[in-house]
Design a protein around this motif. Structure first.
Motif, PDB file in Angstrom:
ATOM      1  N   ASP A  74      -1.749   4.106 -10.997  1.00  0.00           N
ATOM      2  CA  ASP A  74      -3.197   4.305 -11.129  1.00  0.00           C
ATOM      3  C   ASP A  74      -3.937   3.024 -11.520  1.00  0.00           C
TER       4      ASP A  74
ATOM      5  N   LYS B  17      -5.771  -2.755  -3.271  1.00  0.00           N
ATOM      6  CA  LYS B  17      -6.782  -1.943  -3.944  1.00  0.00           C
ATOM      7  C   LYS B  17      -7.845  -1.459  -2.961  1.00  0.00           C
TER       8      LYS B  17
ATOM      9  N   LYS C 270       2.736   6.561  -7.063  1.00  0.00           N
ATOM     10  CA  LYS C 270       1.631   7.215  -7.776  1.00  0.00           C
ATOM     11  C   LYS C 270       1.138   6.402  -8.989  1.00  0.00           C
TER      12      LYS C 270
ATOM     13  N   GLY D 175      -9.032   3.292   4.703  1.00  0.00           N
ATOM     14  CA  GLY D 175      -7.632   2.930   4.480  1.00  0.00           C
ATOM     15  C   GLY D 175      -7.288   1.532   4.950  1.00  0.00           C
ATOM     16  N   ASN D 176      -6.092   1.396   5.530  1.00  0.00           N
ATOM     17  CA  ASN D 176      -5.581   0.084   5.946  1.00  0.00           C
ATOM     18  C   ASN D 176      -6.474  -0.605   6.963  1.00  0.00           C
TER      19      ASN D 176
ATOM     20  N   ILE E 219       0.840  -1.205   0.000  1.00  0.00           N
ATOM     21  CA  ILE E 219       0.000   0.000   0.000  1.00  0.00           C
ATOM     22  C   ILE E 219       0.874   1.254   0.000  1.00  0.00           C
ATOM     23  N   GLU E 220       1.894   1.239   0.846  1.00  0.00           N
ATOM     24  CA  GLU E 220       2.791   2.400   0.934  1.00  0.00           C
ATOM     25  C   GLU E 220       3.517   2.637  -0.392  1.00  0.00           C
TER      26      GLU E 220
ATOM     27  N   PHE F 159       2.546   1.731  -3.367  1.00  0.00           N
ATOM     28  CA  PHE F 159       1.573   2.191  -4.358  1.00  0.00           C
ATOM     29  C   PHE F 159       1.393   3.704  -4.265  1.00  0.00           C
ATOM     30  N   HIS F 160       1.237   4.189  -3.036  1.00  0.00           N
ATOM     31  CA  HIS F 160       1.052   5.634  -2.843  1.00  0.00           C
ATOM     32  C   HIS F 160       2.302   6.423  -3.272  1.00  0.00           C
ATOM     33  N   ILE F 161       3.474   5.934  -2.875  1.00  0.00           N
ATOM     34  CA  ILE F 161       4.725   6.636  -3.175  1.00  0.00           C
ATOM     35  C   ILE F 161       4.961   6.748  -4.678  1.00  0.00           C
TER      36      ILE F 161
ATOM     37  N   VAL G 133      -6.437   1.254  -0.620  1.00  0.00           N
ATOM     38  CA  VAL G 133      -6.155   2.506  -1.328  1.00  0.00           C
ATOM     39  C   VAL G 133      -7.447   3.268  -1.628  1.00  0.00           C
TER      40      VAL G 133
END
Length: 370
Positions: free
Chosen positions: A73, A91, A71, A99-100, A64-65, A67-69, A94
């Motif tokens: 889609d 998924k 960016k 959230g988590n 998850i981290e 994926f965010h870092i 996110v």
């Protein structure tokens, strides 16, 4: 509505509209014959494979981290059930406002809001077993306890079935995953939640496996592999409607105690449970009644190419013998039987058409564990 593509050649179509792809893959990825196709998909991508075969919450959080870092889609899951399950969990976390926390108690047992359309999700299974590419369920572990994550928003938008990936699977893994698919087809058919649609998926699952299993396992036949992969997908579609029943409920502790892979653990229990249900139809809890359930057992047997449930159970056991999939052997039998019988997954038991209590569970485990 999920789209099923046959062949890795359709990857570009599935990825249309994506600008940066988060690829969730397991340890088999470097050896896959489709690795070149993925690396040349024509989109920027990020690889994530930092999780165990039985993924834990902490593993998912790393994904998850990342994926965010990065960016990304969109998500592309390439692997067995674990890789696809991790991708589903990522998924959900996110997209959901919680959230988590959506992945752990108490929220994990609730249906949180998740608009899956906001993030394209493609799944390419590299085993033929769970049918995870066509379900809205995922499994991961939190503080040692198995958590089932369920949300319509995590059903992959596209599933790409590429049977050539099965060619180099270890033989034992092929056996275990195929038997998981067969058990899913059988259990879904007799589940109290079954529908006409799920029954048709179950029928296709069973008939395809029974018609192709020998060539798939013992001859590594290409066409048989394609049919088994399709069967597993149908099995996933079936349990996506009905969920699994007693054989799966019994399997989880077998896996943890005896280290049997999931499909093997499910398969050692199914014939004993089926035999018990036939002998105890007076304990039927399916609202459609005993006669209905009896007819279902006959239909399952016919799909297996057998004249009766008794013959079907014998056929199932013969398959296990031919593949040398043996029952677990206890070290401290009395103690292990107590642990097993008190650890049966109660949620899955509620889907079983014949009531099974703790005393019955103990007696069934006595037959399963040698």
């Amino acid at each position: 509505m999920q789209v099923i593509y046959n062949g890795i050649c359709h990857l570009g179509e599935a990825l249309e509209g994506a600008t940066k792809v988060f690829v969730v893959c397991d340890s088999s990825y470097p050896f896959l014959n489709i690795k070149h196709d993925i690396e040349n998909m024509g989109k920027p991508y990020v690889l994530f494979s930092d999780f165990t075969p039985n993924p834990v919450y902490e593993d998912v959080c790393k994904g998850i981290e990342l994926f965010h870092i990065t960016k990304c889609d969109s998500i592309l899951a390439v692997g067995g059930g674990s890789a696809i399950d991790v991708a589903k969990c990522i998924k959900l976390a996110v997209l959901a406002k919680e959230g988590n926390a959506t992945l752990i108690p108490p929220l994990v047992s609730k249906c949180v809001e998740c608009d899956g359309a906001k993030m394209p999700f493609i799944a390419i299974p590299t085993t033929a077993g769970t049918g995870s590419e066509s379900t809205h369920n995922a499994v991961m572990y939190f503080e040692g306890a198995k958590q089932t994550v369920t949300n319509d928003g995590v059903l992959p938008d596209y599933a790409i079935l590429e049977p050539s990936v099965l060619k180099t699977l270890p033989l034992y893994q092929k056996k275990c995953t195929m038997m998981d698919a067969l058990c899913q087809g059988i259990e879904s058919w007799w589940s109290v939640n079954s529908t006409e649609e799920s029954n048709e998926y179950s029928r296709k699952t069973i008939e395809l496996i029974m018609g192709n299993w020998y060539k798939y396992i013992f001859e590594n036949d290409d066409e048989a592999a394609a049919q088994i992969m399709l069967a597993a997908n149908y099995g996933g579609k079936a349990i996506n409607i009905t969920a699994t029943t007693a054989a799966h409920a019994f399997s989880y502790k077998i896996t943890s105690l005896y280290k049997l892979p999931h499909g093997h653990a499910v398969a050692v229990g199914l014939p004993e449970i089926w035999e018990y249900m036939i002998a105890n139809m007076n304990k039927c809890i399916d609202s459609r009644g005993r006669d209905y359930l009896s007819d279902i057992f006959v239909e399952i047997s016919a799909a297996m190419g057998c004249n009766s449930p008794k013959d079907a159970i014998a056929m199932f056991r013969q398959m296990m013998d031919e593949m040398k999939l043996v029952n677990p052997v206890a070290v401290n039998r009395d103690e292990e039987l107590k642990v097993l019988s008190t650890s049966v997954n109660s949620v899955r038991l509620k889907n079983n058409p014949v009531r099974i209590g703790e005393t019955t569970a103990y007696s069934l485990y006595e037959k399963i564990v040698h």
